[in-house]
Design a protein around this motif. Structure first.
Motif, PDB file in Angstrom:
ATOM      1  N   LYS A   1       8.786  44.510  72.885  1.00  0.00           N
ATOM      2  CA  LYS A   1      10.016  44.582  72.093  1.00  0.00           C
ATOM      3  C   LYS A   1      10.662  45.972  72.139  1.00  0.00           C
ATOM      4  CE  LYS A   1       8.704  41.116  68.691  1.00  0.00           C
ATOM      5  NZ  LYS A   1       7.984  41.025  67.409  1.00  0.00           N
ATOM      6  N   ASP A   2       9.972  46.935  72.741  1.00  0.00           N
ATOM      7  CA  ASP A   2      10.527  48.286  72.871  1.00  0.00           C
ATOM      8  C   ASP A   2      10.494  48.663  74.335  1.00  0.00           C
ATOM      9  OD1 ASP A   2      11.128  50.966  72.949  1.00  0.00           O
ATOM     10  OD2 ASP A   2       9.492  51.617  71.638  1.00  0.00           O
TER      11      ASP A   2
ATOM     12  N   VAL B   1      15.622  47.603  64.875  1.00  0.00           N
ATOM     13  CA  VAL B   1      15.489  46.714  66.036  1.00  0.00           C
ATOM     14  C   VAL B   1      15.904  47.420  67.323  1.00  0.00           C
ATOM     15  CG1 VAL B   1      15.794  44.606  64.698  1.00  0.00           C
ATOM     16  CG2 VAL B   1      17.783  45.721  65.750  1.00  0.00           C
TER      17      VAL B   1
ATOM     18  N   TYR C   1       9.713  49.744  67.717  1.00  0.00           N
ATOM     19  CA  TYR C   1      10.345  48.544  67.162  1.00  0.00           C
ATOM     20  C   TYR C   1      10.042  48.431  65.669  1.00  0.00           C
ATOM     21  CZ  TYR C   1      12.148  43.835  66.714  1.00  0.00           C
ATOM     22  OH  TYR C   1      12.884  42.738  66.344  1.00  0.00           O
TER      23      TYR C   1
ATOM     24  N   SER D   1       5.044  52.046  69.836  1.00  0.00           N
ATOM     25  CA  SER D   1       6.296  51.277  69.766  1.00  0.00           C
ATOM     26  C   SER D   1       7.212  51.791  68.665  1.00  0.00           C
ATOM     27  CB  SER D   1       5.984  49.810  69.487  1.00  0.00           C
ATOM     28  OG  SER D   1       7.166  49.114  69.134  1.00  0.00           O
TER      29      SER D   1
END
Lengths: 95, 479, 489
Positions: free
Chosen positions: C234-235, B47, C199, C197
């Motif tokens: 998300k990144d 994450v 993530y 990404s």
């Protein structure tokens, strides 16, 4: 200056890794070899050069202040070693 | 040679956001354990953090209010340490490039104005909560709080007494609440404080070794803990010992501090720039935009209340210190030409008393500013006395009727019908001839007795000032 | 069935109805079941899930809702989190970890209708260049099972090379896509840092890690890169720079293109025969019209020390989350919290990981930060500047991918530094964040040799074009380590 056994123990404590006494000298030896190797960096003068922390020199992207996450406790705790009443349990910690 | 106490405070103010600093989880207080802990807050493998835009706005607000420097570029660093409520094994914080630096905060102690320099204010994430004692031989971890945005506000070691420390803290508390960047709720941990305490002989130019005292979740504890810790250090030194630099925990039940075992070897945090987060840039336009809507600081508000409204400095402080109260006060003043002193007295006195008895806050009070103003107007135009107004306020608290409706309905109006009053006055003169003679002979004080009798006759509804005027007129005429 | 030997042919076959995704998926799964025991390229094979996904893909094909890649099988390196599927990162620490979420790229490839066959083997937490540090056993090179496949994406490279999957994802922190691609005779691309990404990709060194595609040909890589690439909210280190049509721009004349040959890369450590292969490849590029010029990257010799300092420092912090509290391995009956941490971590991590955690902790510790970490970041800037300078003159930089071909298993296990030196041509592009491609360029003693092309930021398209034009005029990428017609039944 070579790293001492005492220093190896201190680092291992910071990293929370236990090293058995019988393995200590081999760790000490390998760490010293690695450090001697990376010491080659000293060959070059870097005074005044701004360290580069990140390959793309961009700036931080931001998200809006919105709640987007739902409760997924059950799913997340299905992979947990020890939980009770939705809490993660660890051996007693003395503050 | 006397001892001097040197104190620096580190305040953790929880920023008033809906979601966490690096994840989309809610920050709402009181949820069931771990129901507000997302993949990011739990530090699942893989994450990544994404910064909440709002925390920058809130930090900039503080920066402007303390006249600090707002960094055009600041960076997040990792503070590495193992603790079960720190799920990543590091805390994302700011180290060598904080978002705010070099501010000041003024406060008053006993009429003396003091200014404390604020070294820095930096953004960081909160840890989770460790619950000790709920399970046998186990500590339980709730990560709902993990990732809650904090602004850590660090003062220079310029405070010289526990009392000063509390006043500084109260001023800061008042400021963050007024700015709306923190709800200031100390019970819920939204506003926490650690104190760095050391002692030295007054003439010593060097600072003594400091200890960091944690777990100070009320103003009272801050004062008691600092006093305890300073006394402990003085005792240790006077007994020939030395102070160890360490983190100590305040125990409010025993009123003492003790070494925190969990922090004993946590001295090497290995800070380095967080590679998951790029540098934060803040433009001049961004700062200007925030400055445009920046609320007035409590300090400036107090000065304005003194100057513009002429209220006492005590009243100015009470009104300005609570953002809700000051909004209420100013709403009253905007809606009337009442005397500011009268308004202040009623807010601080009777209204506050009612509010304290109930569980509402002033902003949720059933007596909205318009309704208080409508009561106070009837005092100013002499329709009712102060005593009646107090009764009226109590009635209105539980009723939706207007002040005038209740005055009419309950017959609260002071009698100001001259004809009726004159009748009562004439009758009084007849009933008390000797007192009238005494007055005429120069014993003017006796008038009070006569006015009192009229008030009794009218069951208190007459306006005593008016009765006095009328009686004097009659008595003068008949001399 | 006979397995098609390129993704383009697979897409064609699915579109024409020559075979269904179910048939294709079954064939690949059979091949894995029959032949992988010798290679050990998979940690987890997802039979049921893959067949179900394939069935759904066929449905989409028949109702017209399919995209180009719908029904195309692929494999994920076990560093990518896959919801409901065990995700180990090659470590005992995560042996029991069934990810509750999907990595962004897994989600993106899934939404294209691609069919995940399984999770491929890798060096533990991607720390290694030989795939010998995996908790799930070493991977054997399909060209010679006594040799390593390279690492850390050795499982992905071996699986593609052996024809267990047409495509695989990989991750590259210091060469982990390119070096195994070279050792196994396939193509692999490490995109620009931030192009794909991160993530859900289990972190090794966050400022260096980058996911990328692995396949037999550059054309195949382009197919897989398109859905992988692009900004991910998300990144926050992923880039908003526009992506290109990677498959659509492969054909372009090389005339007028300039390729730089860094003189520092052709030094003593380079195997003479490998050098010979690269020289032939350079001649090929010249024949295609490219202009070859000598350039200098003076800080090259310091790239490995700087890389080891930075990557170890970052990993020492990234791997602190493995503490036995919320997921993953936890030691039996810990007596106190310190015991929980120390035993969990000592049991859960292998030797190489522990070595790097200790190194990283040391270089960040108080009193040493400036001498190691800060110094390494300064050298990192010099390396970036070297390349920036080079790219004012050239379109790409050419070099071998690795100084040797795949070595025998066990050769460097006792000497980590020997192993580290094998990354001498690859780490610089991670430090600078540049895209780099490895393609097969020939053989030495029956083992494949990889050629590396490094491009400027976000110039993936240009690199793919160079690689594709090379592959059009050579056939090195069509030498397969296993016969595609066997084992699929």
């Amino acid at each position: 200056m070579p790293i001492t056994e005492k220093e190896v123990r201190e680092i291992a404590q910071l990293a929370r890794i236990s090293i058995a006494d019988k393995d200590m000298s081999s760790y000490e030896d390998q760490l010293n070899k690695i450090l001697a190797f990376v010491d080659e960096m000293k060959a070059i003068e870097t005074e005044g050069i701004i360290p580069l922390a990140h390959p793309l020199e961009e700036t931080q992207k931001l998200r809006n202040d919105k709640v987007s996450e739902k409760n997924q406790r059950e799913s997340y705790q299905s992979v947990a070693p020890t939980t009770e009443n939705g809490l993660y349990l660890v051996p007693q910690v003395i503050e | 040679m006397s001892w001097e106490i040197v104190i620096g405070l580190e305040v953790h103010a929880q920023l008033a956001t809906s979601s966490k600093i690096f994840s989309g989880s809610s920050t709402e207080y009181g949820a069931k354990a771990n129901t507000q802990a997302s993949a990011v807050d739990l530090a699942l493998p893989g994450v990544l953090p994404v910064l909440n835009k709002r925390v920058l706005d809130l930090a900039i607000m503080l920066g402007l209010a303390i006249d600090g420097e707002i960094a055009s570029e600041s960076i997040f660093s990792r503070k590495n340490y193992f603790y079960p409520d720190s799920p990543k094994g590091y805390q994302i914080s700011q180290y060598d490039k904080p978002i705010i630096s070099k501010g000041q905060l003024k406060f008053v102690n006993n009429g003396e104005e003091k200014m404390i320099n604020i070294t820095r204010a930096h953004l960081e994430e909160d840890a989770g909560k460790s619950l000790h004692g709920e399970f046998e031989r186990s500590t339980a971890i709730d990560l709902n709080r993990s990732g809650t945005p904090l602004l850590e506000i660090v003062s220079e070691p310029e405070l010289r007494s526990a009392q000063d420390a509390v006043l500084y803290l109260k001023e800061l508390h008042c400021l963050v609440r007024t700015l709306g960047i923190c709800d200031g709720n100390m019970q819920e941990g939204s506003f926490r404080c650690d104190a760095n305490v050391s002692v030295r002989k007054s003439e010593d130019p060097e600072l003594g070794t400091r200890t960091e005292v944690k777990n100070l979740n009320s103003f009272r504890f801050v004062e008691k803990a600092i006093n305890y810790e300073a006394a402990r250090q003085i005792r240790v030194i006077e007994e020939g010992g030395t102070i160890k630099q360490e983190t100590r925990l305040y125990d409010p039940e025993k009123n003492e501090t003790r070494t925190m075992r969990s922090k004993e070897d946590a001295h090497d945090y290995r800070y380095f720039p967080d590679p998951d987060l790029l540098p934060i840039t803040i433009t001049a336009e961004h700062i200007t935009r925030i400055a445009k809507d920046l609320p007035e600081t409590p300090w400036n508000k107090r000065l304005r209340y003194l100057k513009d409204y002429g209220v006492s400095s005590e009243d100015a402080e009470i009104l300005a210190n609570s953002p809700e109260t000051s909004v209420y006060f100013e709403a009253c003043m905007k809606k009337s030409t009442l005397s500011p002193k009268l308004v202040a007295n009623w807010i601080i006195g009777e209204l506050s008393a009612l509010i304290n008895k109930s569980s509402v806050t002033i902003s949720k009070s059933p007596i909205v500013p318009e309704r208080l103003v409508s009561i106070l107007k009837r005092i100013e135009d002499a329709t009712i006395s102060g005593k009646t107004a107090k009764h009226l306020l109590g009635v209105m608290w539980n009723s939706r009727s207007s002040a005038d409706q209740i005055i009419a309905h309950e017959g609260l109006s002071q009698v100001s019908d001259n004809e009726f009053l004159e009748k009562v006055i004439t009758q009084t003169f007849t009933d008390f001839p000797s007192q009238v003679q005494e007055y005429k002979a120069g014993k003017l004080k006796i008038l009070g007795f006569l006015v009192g009798h009229v008030m009794k006759k009218t069951k208190g509804k007459a306006n005593p000032a008016m009765v006095k005027v009328l009686m004097e007129k009659h008595l003068r005429q008949s001399i | 069935m006979n397995l098609p030997n390129s993704v383009t042919k697979i897409i064609q076959g699915l579109e024409d109805g020559t075979f269904s995704s179910q048939e294709l998926t079954e064939a690949y799964l059979n091949r894995i079941d029959n032949l992988d025991p010798e290679i050990n390229s998979f940690i987890t094979v997802c039979h049921e899930r893959a067949l179900l996904d394939a069935k759904n893909a066929d449905k989409s094909r028949s109702n017209g809702s399919a995209s180009k890649l719908t029904g195309v099988p692929y494999a994920n390196k076990d560093i990518f989190c896959t919801k409901g599927v065990r995700t180990t990162s090659g470590s005992k620490m995560l042996d029991t970890f069934i990810s509750p979420y999907d990595a962004t790229i897994v989600e993106r490839l899934g939404s294209q209708g691609m069919v995940m066959l399984g999770k491929t083997n890798m060096d533990e937490f991607a720390m290694g260049s030989s795939n010998e540090t995996s908790f799930y056993g070493q991977v054997n090179n399909p060209w010679n099972t006594n040799c390593v496949p390279g690492g850390s994406s050795g499982g992905s490279a071996a699986a593609v090379s052996a024809g267990f999957t047409p495509l695989a994802t990989g991750s590259d922190t210091g060469g982990s896509i390119r070096q195994p691609a070279a050792f196994c005779g396939i193509s692999g691309l490490k995109p620009t840092y931030g192009r794909v990404s991160r993530y859900g990709m289990i972190a090794f060194a966050s400022s260096l890690d980058q996911a990328g595609p692995m396949g037999r040909s550059v054309e195949d890589l382009a197919h897989l890169l398109s859905p992988m690439a692009g900004y991910d909210p998300k990144d926050s280190t992923s880039s908003m720079v526009k992506t290109d049509d990677y498959s659509g721009n492969l054909e372009d004349a090389l005339k007028g293109k300039t390729i730089g040959l860094p003189k520092e890369y052709f030094s003593t450590s380079l195997d003479r025969q490998v050098e010979g292969v690269i020289e032939e490849a350079i001649k090929e590029f010249e024949k295609l019209g490219a202009n070859i010029v000598e350039i200098s990257l003076p800080t090259t010799s310091l790239s490995i020390p700087a890389y080891y300092v930075i990557s170890s420092a970052e990993c020492s912090s990234n791997l602190s989350r493995y503490d036995g509290v919320r997921y993953g391995h936890r030691c039996e009956l810990p007596i106190d919290i310190e015991d929980l941490y120390k035993r969990t971590r000592s049991e859960g991590f292998g030797e190489e990981v522990k070595r790097r955690l200790l190194t990283g902790t040391y270089v960040l510790s108080s009193g040493y930060y400036d001498a190691y970490y800060r110094k390494a970041q300064q050298i990192r800037r010099l390396i970036k500047d070297d390349f920036a300078n080079a790219f004012t003159q050239v379109d790409a930089v050419i070099s071998p991918t690795a100084p040797t071909t795949a070595f025998e298993a066990g050769k460097h296990l006792d000497n980590p530094i020997e192993m580290y030196l094998g990354d001498c041509f690859t780490v610089a592009s991670n430090l600078a964040g540049l895209p780099a491609l490895s393609i097969p360029a020939g053989f030495v003693s029956g083992m494949p040799v990889g050629l590396q092309l490094i491009g400027s930021y976000f110039q993936e398209s240009k690199l793919l074009t160079l690689g594709h034009m090379f592959q059009k005029s050579t056939n090195w990428h069509q030498h397969f380590s296993r016969d595609d017609s066997k084992g699929a039944q």
